[in-house]
Design a protein around this motif. Structure first.
Motif, PDB file in Angstrom:
ATOM      1  N   VAL A   1      59.993  62.424  73.879  1.00 19.92           N
ATOM      2  CA  VAL A   1      58.888  62.117  74.786  1.00 19.92           C
ATOM      3  C   VAL A   1      58.737  60.609  74.914  1.00 19.92           C
ATOM      4  O   VAL A   1      58.783  59.884  73.917  1.00 19.92           O
ATOM      5  N   LYS A   2      58.545  60.140  76.137  1.00 19.20           N
ATOM      6  CA  LYS A   2      58.379  58.708  76.363  1.00 19.20           C
ATOM      7  C   LYS A   2      57.179  58.186  75.574  1.00 19.20           C
ATOM      8  O   LYS A   2      56.098  58.762  75.589  1.00 19.20           O
ATOM      9  N   CYS A   3      57.385  57.082  74.876  1.00 26.01           N
ATOM     10  CA  CYS A   3      56.333  56.461  74.079  1.00 26.01           C
ATOM     11  C   CYS A   3      55.250  55.915  75.017  1.00 26.01           C
ATOM     12  O   CYS A   3      55.554  55.178  75.968  1.00 26.01           O
ATOM     13  N   THR A   4      54.018  56.287  74.752  1.00 24.65           N
ATOM     14  CA  THR A   4      52.922  55.822  75.609  1.00 24.65           C
ATOM     15  C   THR A   4      52.510  54.391  75.286  1.00 24.65           C
ATOM     16  O   THR A   4      51.972  53.696  76.149  1.00 24.65           O
ATOM     17  N   LYS A   5      52.772  53.933  74.078  1.00 28.29           N
ATOM     18  CA  LYS A   5      52.384  52.569  73.706  1.00 28.29           C
ATOM     19  C   LYS A   5      53.227  51.522  74.433  1.00 28.29           C
ATOM     20  O   LYS A   5      52.711  50.520  74.898  1.00 28.29           O
ATOM     21  N   CYS A   6      54.540  51.778  74.526  1.00 27.11           N
ATOM     22  CA  CYS A   6      55.423  50.782  75.149  1.00 27.11           C
ATOM     23  C   CYS A   6      55.949  51.229  76.513  1.00 27.11           C
ATOM     24  O   CYS A   6      56.722  50.513  77.143  1.00 27.11           O
ATOM     25  N   GLY A   7      55.543  52.415  76.959  1.00 25.48           N
ATOM     26  CA  GLY A   7      55.996  52.917  78.246  1.00 25.48           C
ATOM     27  C   GLY A   7      57.460  53.323  78.275  1.00 25.48           C
ATOM     28  O   GLY A   7      58.061  53.437  79.343  1.00 25.48           O
ATOM     29  N   GLY A   8      58.046  53.507  77.109  1.00 26.26           N
ATOM     30  CA  GLY A   8      59.447  53.923  77.036  1.00 26.26           C
ATOM     31  C   GLY A   8      60.425  52.765  76.961  1.00 26.26           C
ATOM     32  O   GLY A   8      61.635  52.971  76.987  1.00 26.26           O
ATOM     33  N   PHE A   9      59.922  51.545  76.832  1.00 24.51           N
ATOM     34  CA  PHE A   9      60.805  50.384  76.782  1.00 24.51           C
ATOM     35  C   PHE A   9      61.251  50.022  75.360  1.00 24.51           C
ATOM     36  O   PHE A   9      62.257  49.353  75.172  1.00 24.51           O
ATOM     37  N   GLY A  10      60.470  50.411  74.369  1.00 25.39           N
ATOM     38  CA  GLY A  10      60.804  50.061  72.991  1.00 25.39           C
ATOM     39  C   GLY A  10      60.182  48.752  72.554  1.00 25.39           C
ATOM     40  O   GLY A  10      60.327  48.338  71.405  1.00 25.39           O
ATOM     41  N   TYR A  11      59.505  48.095  73.443  1.00 24.85           N
ATOM     42  CA  TYR A  11      58.830  46.831  73.134  1.00 24.85           C
ATOM     43  C   TYR A  11      57.661  46.664  74.099  1.00 24.85           C
ATOM     44  O   TYR A  11      57.543  47.378  75.094  1.00 24.85           O
ATOM     45  N   TRP A  12      56.798  45.725  73.787  1.00 26.36           N
ATOM     46  CA  TRP A  12      55.684  45.414  74.666  1.00 26.36           C
ATOM     47  C   TRP A  12      55.410  43.918  74.572  1.00 26.36           C
ATOM     48  O   TRP A  12      55.875  43.248  73.657  1.00 26.36           O
ATOM     49  N   PHE A  13      54.699  43.409  75.566  1.00 18.37           N
ATOM     50  CA  PHE A  13      54.423  41.977  75.639  1.00 18.37           C
ATOM     51  C   PHE A  13      52.947  41.686  75.432  1.00 18.37           C
ATOM     52  O   PHE A  13      52.080  42.435  75.865  1.00 18.37           O
TER      53      PHE A  13
ATOM     54  N   PHE B   1      61.241  56.334  72.867  1.00 20.33           N
ATOM     55  CA  PHE B   1      60.909  57.751  72.905  1.00 20.33           C
ATOM     56  C   PHE B   1      60.450  58.215  71.521  1.00 20.33           C
ATOM     57  O   PHE B   1      60.833  57.633  70.516  1.00 20.33           O
ATOM     58  N   ILE B   2      59.649  59.253  71.508  1.00 20.66           N
ATOM     59  CA  ILE B   2      59.075  59.768  70.269  1.00 20.66           C
ATOM     60  C   ILE B   2      59.439  61.234  70.119  1.00 20.66           C
ATOM     61  O   ILE B   2      59.420  61.990  71.088  1.00 20.66           O
ATOM     62  N   ASN B   3      59.755  61.613  68.903  1.00 17.23           N
ATOM     63  CA  ASN B   3      59.961  63.015  68.576  1.00 17.23           C
ATOM     64  C   ASN B   3      58.612  63.566  68.126  1.00 17.23           C
ATOM     65  O   ASN B   3      58.222  63.413  66.973  1.00 17.23           O
ATOM     66  N   ARG B   4      57.873  64.160  69.042  1.00 19.86           N
ATOM     67  CA  ARG B   4      56.527  64.647  68.743  1.00 19.86           C
ATOM     68  C   ARG B   4      56.543  65.758  67.697  1.00 19.86           C
ATOM     69  O   ARG B   4      55.617  65.870  66.908  1.00 19.86           O
ATOM     70  N   VAL B   5      57.601  66.557  67.671  1.00 20.90           N
ATOM     71  CA  VAL B   5      57.702  67.623  66.676  1.00 20.90           C
ATOM     72  C   VAL B   5      57.789  67.008  65.278  1.00 20.90           C
ATOM     73  O   VAL B   5      57.057  67.397  64.360  1.00 20.90           O
ATOM     74  N   LEU B   6      58.650  66.016  65.134  1.00 19.90           N
ATOM     75  CA  LEU B   6      58.791  65.342  63.843  1.00 19.90           C
ATOM     76  C   LEU B   6      57.502  64.616  63.463  1.00 19.90           C
ATOM     77  O   LEU B   6      57.104  64.619  62.291  1.00 19.90           O
ATOM     78  N   GLU B   7      56.830  64.005  64.422  1.00 24.20           N
ATOM     79  CA  GLU B   7      55.555  63.335  64.146  1.00 24.20           C
ATOM     80  C   GLU B   7      54.519  64.307  63.594  1.00 24.20           C
ATOM     81  O   GLU B   7      53.813  63.993  62.645  1.00 24.20           O
ATOM     82  N   GLU B   8      54.426  65.473  64.213  1.00 22.44           N
ATOM     83  CA  GLU B   8      53.456  66.458  63.743  1.00 22.44           C
ATOM     84  C   GLU B   8      53.841  66.983  62.361  1.00 22.44           C
ATOM     85  O   GLU B   8      52.978  67.248  61.528  1.00 22.44           O
ATOM     86  N   PHE B   9      55.133  67.120  62.116  1.00 21.23           N
ATOM     87  CA  PHE B   9      55.580  67.539  60.785  1.00 21.23           C
ATOM     88  C   PHE B   9      55.162  66.492  59.755  1.00 21.23           C
ATOM     89  O   PHE B   9      54.671  66.836  58.671  1.00 21.23           O
ATOM     90  N   ALA B  10      55.348  65.213  60.092  1.00 22.74           N
ATOM     91  CA  ALA B  10      54.953  64.128  59.182  1.00 22.74           C
ATOM     92  C   ALA B  10      53.448  64.137  58.943  1.00 22.74           C
ATOM     93  O   ALA B  10      52.992  63.861  57.820  1.00 22.74           O
ATOM     94  N   ASP B  11      52.667  64.448  59.963  1.00 22.89           N
ATOM     95  CA  ASP B  11      51.211  64.540  59.788  1.00 22.89           C
ATOM     96  C   ASP B  11      50.867  65.632  58.779  1.00 22.89           C
ATOM     97  O   ASP B  11      50.039  65.434  57.887  1.00 22.89           O
ATOM     98  N   GLY B  12      51.511  66.780  58.912  1.00 28.34           N
ATOM     99  CA  GLY B  12      51.284  67.861  57.960  1.00 28.34           C
ATOM    100  C   GLY B  12      51.739  67.473  56.566  1.00 28.34           C
ATOM    101  O   GLY B  12      51.081  67.813  55.571  1.00 28.34           O
ATOM    102  N   PHE B  13      52.832  66.744  56.480  1.00 30.33           N
ATOM    103  CA  PHE B  13      53.367  66.318  55.188  1.00 30.33           C
ATOM    104  C   PHE B  13      52.378  65.409  54.467  1.00 30.33           C
ATOM    105  O   PHE B  13      52.238  65.467  53.238  1.00 30.33           O
ATOM    106  N   HIS B  14      51.657  64.575  55.230  1.00 32.08           N
ATOM    107  CA  HIS B  14      50.617  63.732  54.624  1.00 32.08           C
ATOM    108  C   HIS B  14      49.587  64.587  53.885  1.00 32.08           C
ATOM    109  O   HIS B  14      49.231  64.302  52.744  1.00 32.08           O
TER     110      HIS B  14
END
Length: 200
Positions: A64-76, A92-105
């Protein structure tokens, strides 16, 4: 995966959270953590989408395209270019892996609360598997429910072992390596500390 290190990092994060959000008198924070783990499992299933038989879109949210950087990988900021920490510069972000990491916390936090962190210092739990991913999700949820009802009993360590083993099996069934899980945990841990600093 260095579980001793991850349990310690989680302990430090929990202390940070305790400082910012002290426990109320009589609060059962362990029950809240168990409920939070249940919520994260639901969010994980929602991002994985495999069970949504009513939808033509059953594609897991792994790119999924990163909303913080708009999919560029950097921001100004002005003319200064910053590496995007949300997507690790990938765009891009792996939202499935992110949610797994949240559960792991929450899983690690619960383990610290019931002193299971010491059990895993010298040995890594072996993942347990069901026949398919739907059953795996349901079994993890079932053991989390059991942990809730037995959280104040001597058997809670045995329940936790089963939750942990099936949770790791779920991660492997979703296609994650232990290295990916650890990296995702480390990224999210840093975000969680930042959130506490910013009054989240």
């Amino acid at each position: 995966m260095n579980l001793a290190k991850l349990f310690e990092m989680q302990r430090q994060l929990d202390e940070h959270i305790e400082k910012e959000h002290p426990r109320e008198l009589g609060e059962d924070r362990l029950a809240k953590k168990i409920l939070a783990l249940m919520v994260e499992l639901g969010e994980l299933a929602n991002e994985a989408r495999f069970f949504k038989y009513w939808s033509n879109d059953q594609e897991a949210r792994t790119n999924v395209k990163c909303t913080k950087c708009g999919g560029f990988g950097y921001w100004f900021l002005g003319t200064v270019r910053f590496h995007c920490s949300s997507c690790d510069g990938k765009g891009f972000i792996n939202r499935v892996l992110e949610e797994f990491a949240d559960g792991f916390h929450f899983l690690l936090s619960i383990g610290n609360d019931i002193n299971m962190n010491e059990v895993y210092e010298n040995e890594e739990p072996k993942p347990l598997y069901c026949e398919d991913i739907i059953e795996q999700f349901i079994v993890v949820n079932d053991w989390v429910n059991s942990l809730y009802y037995r959280r104040h009993e001597d058997v809670n360590g045995e329940m936790y072992d089963l939750v942990f083993a099936y949770f790791l099996g779920l991660g492997e069934m979703l296609g994650f390596t232990w290295e990916e899980i650890e990296e995702a945990y480390l990224r999210k841990n840093a975000v969680n500390h930042q959130r506490q600093e910013s009054g989240y």
